[in-house]
Design a protein around this motif. Structure first.
Motif, PDB file in Angstrom:
ATOM      1  N   GLN A 248      -6.165   5.490  -0.875  1.00 41.19           N
ATOM      2  CA  GLN A 248      -6.241   6.251  -1.618  1.00 41.19           C
ATOM      3  C   GLN A 248      -7.648   7.432  -0.488  1.00 41.19           C
ATOM      4  OE1 GLN A 248      -7.903   5.705  -4.884  1.00 41.19           O
ATOM      5  NE2 GLN A 248      -6.406   4.017  -5.222  1.00 41.19           N
ATOM      6  N   LEU A 249      -8.239   7.078   0.162  1.00 46.23           N
ATOM      7  CA  LEU A 249      -8.789   7.679   1.151  1.00 46.23           C
ATOM      8  C   LEU A 249      -8.421   9.203   2.066  1.00 46.23           C
ATOM      9  CD1 LEU A 249     -10.536   4.451   3.168  1.00 46.23           C
ATOM     10  CD2 LEU A 249     -11.852   6.219   1.578  1.00 46.23           C
ATOM     11  N   PRO A 250      -9.115   9.698   1.890  1.00 39.60           N
ATOM     12  CA  PRO A 250      -8.523  10.780   2.427  1.00 39.60           C
ATOM     13  C   PRO A 250      -8.813  11.361   3.956  1.00 39.60           C
ATOM     14  CG  PRO A 250     -11.105  11.358   2.119  1.00 39.60           C
ATOM     15  CD  PRO A 250     -10.809   9.839   1.636  1.00 39.60           C
ATOM     16  N   VAL A 251      -7.391  12.221   4.857  1.00 45.24           N
ATOM     17  CA  VAL A 251      -7.191  12.591   6.146  1.00 45.24           C
ATOM     18  C   VAL A 251      -8.150  12.796   6.723  1.00 45.24           C
ATOM     19  CG1 VAL A 251      -5.140  13.118   7.199  1.00 45.24           C
ATOM     20  CG2 VAL A 251      -4.611  13.124   4.973  1.00 45.24           C
ATOM     21  N   GLY A 252      -8.172  12.036   7.690  1.00 46.55           N
ATOM     22  CA  GLY A 252      -9.592  12.621   8.519  1.00 46.55           C
ATOM     23  C   GLY A 252     -10.935  11.151   8.628  1.00 46.55           C
ATOM     24  N   CYS A 253     -10.460  10.319   7.174  1.00 42.91           N
ATOM     25  CA  CYS A 253     -11.291  10.069   7.080  1.00 42.91           C
ATOM     26  C   CYS A 253     -12.611   8.440   7.935  1.00 42.91           C
ATOM     27  CB  CYS A 253     -11.454   9.182   5.761  1.00 42.91           C
ATOM     28  SG  CYS A 253     -13.028   8.377   4.968  1.00 42.91           S
ATOM     29  N   VAL A 254     -13.240   8.584   8.514  1.00 42.89           N
ATOM     30  CA  VAL A 254     -13.737   7.746   9.486  1.00 42.89           C
ATOM     31  C   VAL A 254     -14.248   5.719   9.527  1.00 42.89           C
ATOM     32  CG1 VAL A 254     -15.348   6.857  11.109  1.00 42.89           C
ATOM     33  CG2 VAL A 254     -14.479   9.202  10.946  1.00 42.89           C
ATOM     34  N   VAL A 255     -13.368   4.880   8.999  1.00 49.61           N
ATOM     35  CA  VAL A 255     -13.765   3.693   8.586  1.00 49.61           C
ATOM     36  C   VAL A 255     -14.201   2.771   9.961  1.00 49.61           C
ATOM     37  CG1 VAL A 255     -12.398   1.633   7.295  1.00 49.61           C
ATOM     38  CG2 VAL A 255     -12.231   3.883   7.352  1.00 49.61           C
ATOM     39  N   ALA A 256     -15.463   2.246  10.042  1.00 55.86           N
ATOM     40  CA  ALA A 256     -15.813   1.432  10.603  1.00 55.86           C
ATOM     41  C   ALA A 256     -16.516  -0.031   9.869  1.00 55.86           C
ATOM     42  CB  ALA A 256     -17.057   2.333  10.788  1.00 55.86           C
ATOM     43  N   MET A 257     -15.458  -1.351  10.712  1.00 52.25           N
ATOM     44  CA  MET A 257     -15.872  -2.366  10.658  1.00 52.25           C
ATOM     45  C   MET A 257     -16.098  -3.469  11.544  1.00 52.25           C
ATOM     46  SD  MET A 257     -12.326  -3.394   9.457  1.00 52.25           S
ATOM     47  CE  MET A 257     -11.096  -2.508   8.283  1.00 52.25           C
TER      48      MET A 257
END
Length: 64
Positions: free
Chosen positions: A44-53
């Protein structure tokens, strides 16, 4: 959830902790997910959202 721009993810074997912020750095979401709940939430996250793990020993557990 359209206001989320960055997500930090702390991986563990049973629970995944999420900390999400908006463009100004204000906290939008801080919560723990079970693995299946996390994948549904990420969809459900918006397009272009940065996800850091994180990259540690438990991250290798999920990579397998």
């Amino acid at each position: 959830m359209g206001e989320i721009t960055r997500v930090g993810v702390d991986l563990a074997k049973r629970v995944i902790q999420v900390h999400a912020v908006d463009a100004s750095g204000r906290r939008v979401v801080t919560r723990a997910f079970k693995r299946d709940q996390f994948f549904a939430w990420c969809a459900q996250l918006p397009v272009g959202c940065v996800v850091a793990m994180e990259a540690c020993s438990s991250a290798h557990h999920w990579a397998r």
